[in-house]
Design a protein around this motif. Structure first.
Motif, mmCIF file in Angstrom:
data_model
loop_
_atom_site.group_PDB
_atom_site.id
_atom_site.type_symbol
_atom_site.label_atom_id
_atom_site.label_comp_id
_atom_site.label_asym_id
_atom_site.label_seq_id
_atom_site.Cartn_x
_atom_site.Cartn_y
_atom_site.Cartn_z
ATOM 1 N N ILE A 9 33.310 94.656 56.132
ATOM 2 C CA ILE A 9 34.026 94.785 54.604
ATOM 3 C C ILE A 9 35.312 95.808 54.765
ATOM 4 O O ILE A 9 36.076 95.704 53.957
ATOM 5 C CB ILE A 9 32.849 95.546 53.896
ATOM 6 C CG1 ILE A 9 31.725 94.551 53.406
ATOM 7 C CG2 ILE A 9 33.337 96.094 52.546
ATOM 8 C CD1 ILE A 9 30.572 95.113 52.716
ATOM 9 N N MET A 13 28.261 83.614 53.244
ATOM 10 C CA MET A 13 28.842 85.033 52.695
ATOM 11 C C MET A 13 28.180 85.965 53.980
ATOM 12 O O MET A 13 28.958 86.877 54.301
ATOM 13 C CB MET A 13 28.090 85.269 51.598
ATOM 14 C CG MET A 13 28.587 86.753 51.008
ATOM 15 S SD MET A 13 30.560 86.419 50.681
ATOM 16 C CE MET A 13 30.582 85.191 49.435
ATOM 17 N N ILE A 38 26.053 89.357 51.713
ATOM 18 C CA ILE A 38 26.765 90.586 51.829
ATOM 19 C C ILE A 38 26.060 91.476 52.406
ATOM 20 O O ILE A 38 26.601 92.165 53.363
ATOM 21 C CB ILE A 38 27.457 90.812 50.477
ATOM 22 C CG1 ILE A 38 28.388 89.763 49.834
ATOM 23 C CG2 ILE A 38 28.255 92.245 50.628
ATOM 24 C CD1 ILE A 38 28.994 90.219 48.628
ATOM 25 N N ILE A 96 30.953 88.612 56.203
ATOM 26 C CA ILE A 96 31.086 89.730 56.135
ATOM 27 C C ILE A 96 30.658 90.071 57.667
ATOM 28 O O ILE A 96 31.325 91.204 58.087
ATOM 29 C CB ILE A 96 30.043 90.259 55.066
ATOM 30 C CG1 ILE A 96 30.388 89.770 53.779
ATOM 31 C CG2 ILE A 96 29.786 91.878 55.081
ATOM 32 C CD1 ILE A 96 31.690 90.330 53.357
#
Length: 442
Positions: free
Chosen positions: A216, A207, A24, A211
């Protein structure tokens, strides 16, 4: 004797969590770098999918061949299908009820004519290829061996059941082959253990890509839909699956703790298939009979997709509400009837829920298929929740069927969930330990 608890930093779920957080951060801080890391995630999922075919085949064949009563296998199959139909239909109904209460799409006032249908054209094309007849015919492979080379779960299951029944009917003549298959099963699961060491790398890449590519910020643009879906899925797991587990004599929370490593793996890769081999092995270790595990888990990956069902109901009504399209009770029941059929056969891989939604909307008048463009940007963020809910649902289903068949006692399940028992501790250290010796015995 209960095994001494290992430090948390030596467990698989800890490193997968670290990988998810790192992914992330990487995707947010360096989007281009994050997007370029996609091969890490897809590569790991491909590694696991490579081993799924032999895992299913060997589990089903050795399980059936070792059964004294083949009629029991047919009974298990009918019970499983009945359970799948009932629970997945309930999931669809809950999604409709929540969408009518919360109205996540209200106030968007989208003009259907302004939607870009080209964005979802590829999904609609794939959806049109799906039909009930086509789905049933797809279960039959072109050749005996093509089921294994193409990697289609239901085809592998079909061939495995035939092979297992035939081997069981051979009696003593097939004993040597059964022994050989049991040894091969041990080898295959050893490979699964080896592949799990790469799980944090796969979770990190998947991940970071998500992102990095979608950002986000996409989470906030359609926060009402995402929040409603996650909350509904959580309530479904806690209330519905929790009640089912309690009625069957085991603790849902105990099960979740028992399979937490697999859950974090599913979260990181957005694919419930990535944890299927480990789930099958853990359910066997918990005491569930091998024939039941071998039949219920692979079948559930196509017929028992609770998270996908909730998503389909919510997403369909979200699109209708966003476009100010009123749907009567009859329209919603028709939508539910179509979804009951179209949801069967959706694979447990990323993006399959979106294709299934396209298949549903393409035959339901009133809701524009082009409206799927509204949620295309955030579908990837909802796939994790779909996969997690599907995964827990299949784990619960397997234990429930095993309990109905009196194949496992509640005491055995509780002991396994606590990590008690020699077989569990020996094999758990092999599967979950990140560093140190893998042959630790209690």
């Amino acid at each position: 004797m209960t095994k001494a608890r290992r430090p948390v930093w030596r467990t698989l779920y800890f490193w997968v969590l670290v990988a998810i957080a790192s992914g992330i951060l990487t995707g947010w801080a360096a989007p281009r770098l994050g997007e370029s890391l996609e091969p890490l995630g897809t590569g790991f999922v491909s590694l696991v999918k490579m081993i799924i075919t032999p895992v299913i085949f060997l589990t089903v064949v050795t399980g059936i061949a070792g059964m004294a009563d083949l009629k029991a296998f047919g009974r298990v199959g009918l019970k499983a299908l009945g359970y799948f139909l009932a629970v997945s239909t309930l999931a669809l109904a809950i999604g409709l009820v929540v969408a009518n209460l919360v109205h996540p799409g209200h106030g968007m006032n989208v003009d259907p004519r302004s939607l870009d249908a080209a964005k979802v054209e590829s999904f609609v094309t794939r959806a049109h290829d799906q039909s009930v007849t086509g789905f049933l015919l797809e279960i039959i492979p072109t050749t005996f061996f093509s089921a294994f080379t193409e990697g289609k779960i239901l085809q592998v299951l079909f061939v495995s059941i035939l092979f297992g029944i035939a081997l069981a009917l051979l009696g003593e003549k097939g004993a040597k082959l059964q022994d050989g298959l049991k040894i091969l099963t041990a080898v295959i699961f050893r490979i699964v253990h080896i592949l799990m060491y790469a799980a944090p790398v796969g979770a990190f890449g998947a991940m970071a890509f998500t992102i990095g590519k979608y950002g986000i910020g996409a989470l906030f643009n359609l926060g009402a839909l995402i929040g409603t879906f996650y909350a509904t899925s959580l309530l479904f797991v806690i209330l519905v699956l929790g009640a089912i587990a309690r009625a069957a004599g085991f603790s849902l929370w105990g099960l979740v703790r028992y399979i937490r490593d697999e859950l974090f793996l599913v979260l990181g890769t957005s694919s419930s298939e990535s944890a299927m081999p480990s789930l099958m092995e853990k359910l066997e270790r918990a005491g569930c009979p091998k024939p039941i595990v071998g039949l219920v888990v692979p079948t559930g990956y196509s017929f028992n997709l609770d998270g996908t069902c909730i998503y389909m109901s919510l997403a369909a009504l979200f699109i209708a509400q966003a476009c100010n399209i009123p749907l009567s009770l009859g329209d919603q029941l028709a939508l539910m009837a179509v979804a009951i059929i179209s949801s069967k056969g959706a694979a447990g891989v990323t993006g399959s829920g979106f294709v299934t939604l396209a298949a549903t909307l393409s035959v339901v008048p009133g809701i524009p298929v082009a409206g799927m463009a509204l949620i295309l940007g955030v579908d990837r963020f909802m796939s994790e929740c779909r996969a997690l809910t599907n995964f827990v649902g299949n784990a619960v289903a397997t234990i429930v069927i095993a309990r109905w068949e009196k194949g496992v006692a509640p005491e055995t399940l509780r002991a396994a969930f606590r990590g008690e028992g020699g077989d569990f501790t020996e094999r758990e250290s092999d599967v979950l330990q990140i560093e140190g010796r893998s042959d630790v015995r209690t």
